[in-house]
Design an enzyme around this catalytic site. Structure first.
Site, PDB file in Angstrom:
ATOM      1  N   PRO A 117      -9.801 -13.483  14.031  1.00  0.00           N
ATOM      2  CA  PRO A 117      -9.093 -13.939  15.230  1.00  0.00           C
ATOM      3  C   PRO A 117      -7.842 -13.101  15.485  1.00  0.00           C
ATOM      4  O   PRO A 117      -7.195 -12.640  14.553  1.00  0.00           O
ATOM      5  CB  PRO A 117      -8.720 -15.397  14.916  1.00  0.00           C
ATOM      6  CG  PRO A 117      -9.229 -15.700  13.559  1.00  0.00           C
ATOM      7  CD  PRO A 117      -9.901 -14.502  12.994  1.00  0.00           C
ATOM      8  N   GLY A 153      -4.096 -11.937  16.694  1.00  0.00           N
ATOM      9  CA  GLY A 153      -2.696 -12.359  16.853  1.00  0.00           C
ATOM     10  C   GLY A 153      -2.339 -13.618  16.097  1.00  0.00           C
ATOM     11  O   GLY A 153      -1.508 -14.414  16.552  1.00  0.00           O
ATOM     12  N   LEU A 200      -3.723 -12.567  10.568  1.00  0.00           N
ATOM     13  CA  LEU A 200      -4.796 -12.208   9.637  1.00  0.00           C
ATOM     14  C   LEU A 200      -5.120 -10.712   9.687  1.00  0.00           C
ATOM     15  O   LEU A 200      -6.171 -10.283   9.207  1.00  0.00           O
ATOM     16  CB  LEU A 200      -6.051 -13.043   9.915  1.00  0.00           C
ATOM     17  CG  LEU A 200      -5.871 -14.549   9.714  1.00  0.00           C
ATOM     18  CD1 LEU A 200      -7.162 -15.294  10.062  1.00  0.00           C
ATOM     19  CD2 LEU A 200      -5.462 -14.874   8.276  1.00  0.00           C
ATOM     20  N   SER A 232      -5.673  -8.612  12.254  1.00  0.00           N
ATOM     21  CA  SER A 232      -6.707  -8.048  13.139  1.00  0.00           C
ATOM     22  C   SER A 232      -6.252  -6.712  13.711  1.00  0.00           C
ATOM     23  O   SER A 232      -7.033  -5.765  13.775  1.00  0.00           O
ATOM     24  CB  SER A 232      -7.104  -9.036  14.222  1.00  0.00           C
ATOM     25  OG  SER A 232      -6.289  -8.910  15.328  1.00  0.00           O
ATOM     26  N   SER A 233      -4.979  -6.581  14.099  1.00  0.00           N
ATOM     27  CA  SER A 233      -4.591  -5.297  14.694  1.00  0.00           C
ATOM     28  C   SER A 233      -4.535  -4.198  13.643  1.00  0.00           C
ATOM     29  O   SER A 233      -4.916  -3.059  13.932  1.00  0.00           O
ATOM     30  CB  SER A 233      -3.313  -5.386  15.518  1.00  0.00           C
ATOM     31  OG  SER A 233      -2.299  -5.916  14.762  1.00  0.00           O
ATOM     32  N   ALA A 264      -6.440  -4.026  10.933  1.00  0.00           N
ATOM     33  CA  ALA A 264      -7.833  -3.681  10.636  1.00  0.00           C
ATOM     34  C   ALA A 264      -8.412  -2.817  11.760  1.00  0.00           C
ATOM     35  O   ALA A 264      -9.154  -1.858  11.503  1.00  0.00           O
ATOM     36  CB  ALA A 264      -8.658  -4.950  10.450  1.00  0.00           C
ATOM     37  N   ASP A 299       0.463  -4.075   6.135  1.00  0.00           N
ATOM     38  CA  ASP A 299      -0.836  -4.596   6.582  1.00  0.00           C
ATOM     39  C   ASP A 299      -1.896  -3.491   6.616  1.00  0.00           C
ATOM     40  O   ASP A 299      -3.011  -3.663   6.095  1.00  0.00           O
ATOM     41  CB  ASP A 299      -0.710  -5.231   7.978  1.00  0.00           C
ATOM     42  CG  ASP A 299       0.130  -6.499   7.959  1.00  0.00           C
ATOM     43  OD1 ASP A 299       0.722  -6.799   6.912  1.00  0.00           O
ATOM     44  OD2 ASP A 299       0.190  -7.180   8.999  1.00  0.00           O
TER      45      ASP A 299
HETATM   46  C1  MEV Z   1       3.162  -9.083   9.592  1.00  0.00           C
HETATM   47  O1  MEV Z   1       1.816  -9.296   9.191  1.00  0.00           O
HETATM   48  C2  MEV Z   1       4.042  -8.901   8.390  1.00  0.00           C
HETATM   49  C3  MEV Z   1       5.536  -8.709   8.675  1.00  0.00           C
HETATM   50  O2  MEV Z   1       6.162  -8.677   7.406  1.00  0.00           O
HETATM   51  C4  MEV Z   1       5.814  -7.438   9.424  1.00  0.00           C
HETATM   52  C5  MEV Z   1       5.536  -6.169   8.623  1.00  0.00           C
HETATM   53  O3  MEV Z   1       5.474  -6.195   7.412  1.00  0.00           O
HETATM   54  O4  MEV Z   1       5.413  -5.121   9.275  1.00  0.00           O
HETATM   55  C6  MEV Z   1       6.110  -9.892   9.437  1.00  0.00           C
END
Ligand code: MEV
Length: 313
Positions: A97, A99, A102, A104-105, A107, A147
């Site tokens: 899903p 935003g 998890l 998604s962007s 990946a 991420d």
């Molecule tokens: C976002 O998934 C994780 C944050 O720590 C931002 C980042 O690490 O770039 C909020």
């Protein structure tokens, strides 16, 4: 030529937001994926089709003029087709899903960077990660890179902005129950809100960073012991730190309470301000935890750690 790649989503087990300020985070890749297919075409266009919409543009448009969540794909395709008298067709299929924390962007950026760059050369994973982070920056300038890193290499890892990642060797046998608040968030917006909080509360924020650092060190030991119950306590503690920096809200708090009823611990994953939370379980409390969320009509599902990371076909 056709090139295909897939990359997993992720959960941040510990340390989101603090990681942006240099604290170590612990992340794991999850068994839900984005698959990207890229193909050279004769028409000089970049065409992207996905389950969240389509984008079709001539090459060489300024990236700042593109207002679409598919912008990272355009950025990657435009970068790679330079000096080629052809275009690229991209098809994106996602099980993650959008935003909701998890990955998604990330990946999408990793699978996109792999599928598109491999149309032209046998790109290494390191280079693919570099391209993916560049692409992610078109939608979120201040990303820590955490991420995209876990989506590339998979498994469970510690990550620090300065030193990069180290894989964690133990393979914990827990299940994560993910519950979705169905409130979409903009990571960039929430990260900016945390920045304002930090600027107004330098001392408190610095203390919280120290607390998070200590917590992550404890967790690294607990992971070696595979101590799921104690890990759950650390998850609850981390959630308190996230509440202190203002990234929780009433709906998330309600979900955390539900998650805590039968799991070992529950917290936000990712930026917060909406999105998903996860509850840590094993075989003994997995179904009970899922039922707790479903009884209150929250969308939820369970995931396991993905060990593979980026896959190219
Ligand atoms: C976002 O998934 C994780 C944050 O720590 C931002 C980042 O690490 O770039 C909020």
């Amino acid at each position: 030529m056709i090139s295909k790649a897939s990359a997993p989503g992720k959960v941040i087990l510990f340390g989101e937001h603090f990681v942006v300020y240099g604290v170590k985070a612990i992340l794991c890749a999850i068994n839900k994926r984005v698959t990207v297919t890229a193909e050279n075409i004769e028409d000089k266009i970049i065409s992207i089709k996905s389950n969240i919409g389509d984008l079709e543009l001539q090459p060489n448009k300024p990236i700042s003029e593109i207002d679409s969540p598919l912008k990272p794909f355009y950025y990657l395709a435009n970068k790679m087709i330079q000096n080629q008298n052809a275009g690229i067709k991209i098809i994106v299929k996602s099980e993650i899903p959008l935003g909701v924390g998890l990955g998604s962007s990330s990946a999408c950026c990793v699978a996109g960077a792999a599928a598109i760059s491999r149309l032209y050369s046998d790109t290494s994973k390191e280079k693919i990660l570099e391209f993916a982070i560049e692409a992610e920056k078109t939608i979120f300038q201040n990303t820590s890179g955490a991420d995209c890193t876990v989506c590339t290499y998979g498994g469970i890892m510690e990550f620090n902005k300065e030193n990069g990642y180290t894989k964690i060797k133990s393979e914990p046998n827990f299940h994560l129950v993910i519950a979705n608040s169905n409130i979409e968030h903009s990571t960039e917006l929430v990260v900016n809100e945390v920045k304002s909080f930090k600027e107004k509360n330098e001392e408190e924020f610095s203390k919280l960073c120290d607390n998070e650092t200590n917590l992550v060190e404890d967790v690294l030991e607990l992971l070696k012991e595979n101590n799921t119950k104690k890990l759950g306590e650390k998850i609850n503690q981390n959630q308190k730190y996230l509440e202190a920096i203002g990234v929780s809200n009433e709906k998330i708090k309600e979900m955390i309470q539900i998650g805590m009823k039968s799991s070992f611990g529950a917290k936000i994953t990712g930026a917060g301000g909406g999105g998903c939370i996860f509850a840590l379980t094993d075989e003994t409390n997995l179904n009970e935890t899922i039922n707790q969320f479903r009884n209150k009509s929250f969308e939820c599902f369970s995931v396991k750690i993905d060990l593979k990371g980026l896959n190219t076909f």
